[in-house]
Scaffold this active site. Structure first.
Site, PDB file in Angstrom:
ATOM      1  N   LYS A  61     -76.550  33.739  69.443  1.00  0.00           N
ATOM      2  CA  LYS A  61     -76.995  34.340  70.696  1.00  0.00           C
ATOM      3  C   LYS A  61     -77.731  35.645  70.404  1.00  0.00           C
ATOM      4  CE  LYS A  61     -74.837  34.995  75.227  1.00  0.00           C
ATOM      5  NZ  LYS A  61     -73.547  35.037  75.910  1.00  0.00           N
ATOM      6  N   SER A 117     -74.655  40.760  83.332  1.00  0.00           N
ATOM      7  CA  SER A 117     -75.351  41.490  82.269  1.00  0.00           C
ATOM      8  C   SER A 117     -76.788  41.015  82.145  1.00  0.00           C
ATOM      9  CB  SER A 117     -74.638  41.274  80.930  1.00  0.00           C
ATOM     10  OG  SER A 117     -73.344  41.798  80.976  1.00  0.00           O
TER      11      SER A 117
HETATM   12  P1  ADP Z   1     -69.186  35.833  78.101  1.00  0.00           P
HETATM   13  O1  ADP Z   1     -70.452  35.664  77.327  1.00  0.00           O
HETATM   14  O2  ADP Z   1     -67.949  35.599  77.295  1.00  0.00           O
HETATM   15  O3  ADP Z   1     -69.133  35.165  79.454  1.00  0.00           O
HETATM   16  P2  ADP Z   1     -69.587  38.344  79.468  1.00  0.00           P
HETATM   17  O4  ADP Z   1     -69.652  39.676  78.826  1.00  0.00           O
HETATM   18  O5  ADP Z   1     -70.797  37.853  80.160  1.00  0.00           O
HETATM   19  O6  ADP Z   1     -69.108  37.409  78.314  1.00  0.00           O
HETATM   20  O7  ADP Z   1     -68.370  38.300  80.489  1.00  0.00           O
HETATM   21  C1  ADP Z   1     -67.051  38.524  80.088  1.00  0.00           C
HETATM   22  C2  ADP Z   1     -66.132  38.227  81.232  1.00  0.00           C
HETATM   23  O8  ADP Z   1     -66.390  39.156  82.294  1.00  0.00           O
HETATM   24  C3  ADP Z   1     -66.304  36.847  81.870  1.00  0.00           C
HETATM   25  O9  ADP Z   1     -65.042  36.363  82.259  1.00  0.00           O
HETATM   26  C4  ADP Z   1     -67.161  37.091  83.073  1.00  0.00           C
HETATM   27  O10 ADP Z   1     -66.919  36.136  84.083  1.00  0.00           O
HETATM   28  C5  ADP Z   1     -66.642  38.470  83.495  1.00  0.00           C
HETATM   29  N1  ADP Z   1     -67.624  39.217  84.279  1.00  0.00           N
HETATM   30  C6  ADP Z   1     -68.915  39.397  84.026  1.00  0.00           C
HETATM   31  N2  ADP Z   1     -69.517  40.129  84.985  1.00  0.00           N
HETATM   32  C7  ADP Z   1     -68.536  40.412  85.896  1.00  0.00           C
HETATM   33  C8  ADP Z   1     -68.495  41.104  87.155  1.00  0.00           C
HETATM   34  N3  ADP Z   1     -69.591  41.641  87.685  1.00  0.00           N
HETATM   35  N4  ADP Z   1     -67.312  41.194  87.797  1.00  0.00           N
HETATM   36  C9  ADP Z   1     -66.204  40.633  87.259  1.00  0.00           C
HETATM   37  N5  ADP Z   1     -66.176  39.943  86.104  1.00  0.00           N
HETATM   38  C10 ADP Z   1     -67.317  39.830  85.424  1.00  0.00           C
END
Ligand code: ADP
Length: 176
Positions: A48, A135
């Protein structure tokens, strides 16, 4: 009921955290209130492309959680469930924003449970003000020169400025 000292409740919150958002931090704060210790761990996925390197993401997480005494920041080595067991966590925290998160998260939780039945995934609903934050969306806005200060913790902004500077000087934008 048992007498005497109980084991501390330790949870692992794994993720890419490639651009720590206010949504992530909201979840970290809420989970750190529930558990004795919360290990926030950056997953390494060599396939990634990311904006920030693993080291940069760890530094950003450490800065943003500096006031939370029971939060530790780490890198995930190997499988997430194995890492959970290694740090003594029997709970994996994941955030749920919308139905679109659900299928993937459920698949992940069930797979992890098949690997190690002692580790439970606990889902926490996103906070109302941050439910639409992702993100990738924030990175898209930033990439196009938009102001993302409403979406990320304040301590993330200097890191974004530094990336912008690297980009202007011709360094590659993505972490290697
Ligand atoms: P991954 O690539 O493992 O999904 P992320 O960094 O995108 O990693 O997300 C990590 C966790 O945080 C996931 O469970 C995702 O659903 C949660 N998450 C991401 N953005 C938010 C948000 N705005 N509010 C709550 N949880 C979030």
């Amino acid at each position: 009921m048992t007498d005497g000292a109980r084991h501390p409740r330790i949870a692992l919150y794994p993720g890419s955290f490639d651009l720590l958002s206010n949504g992530h931090l909201d979840l970290i704060r809420r989970a750190s209130d529930i558990f004795d210790k919360l290990v926030v761990a950056v997953g390494v996925n060599p396939h990634k492309e990311t904006l920030f390197s693993v080291e940069e993401r760890l530094e950003i997480l450490r800065e943003a959680t500096a006031d939370l005494e029971n939060v530790e920041v780490a890198t995930i080595e190997g499988l997430t469930v194995d890492f959970a067991a290694k740090v003594g966590a029997n709970v994996i925290i994941r955030g749920l924003r919308a139905v679109s998160d659900f299928e993937y998260e459920l698949q992940l939780a069930i797979t992890n449970r098949q690997i190690n039945q002692k580790v439970e995934t606990v889902f926490m609903a996103a906070g109302p003000g941050v439910i639409f934050l992702s993100s990738s969306m924030i990175k898209d806005v930033w990439d196009l020169g938009g102001d993302v200060s409403k979406f990320v913790p304040e301590s993330v902004l200097p890191h974004l400025d530094r990336k912008r500077g690297q980009r202007r000087s011709g360094s590659p934008l993505t972490a290697t």
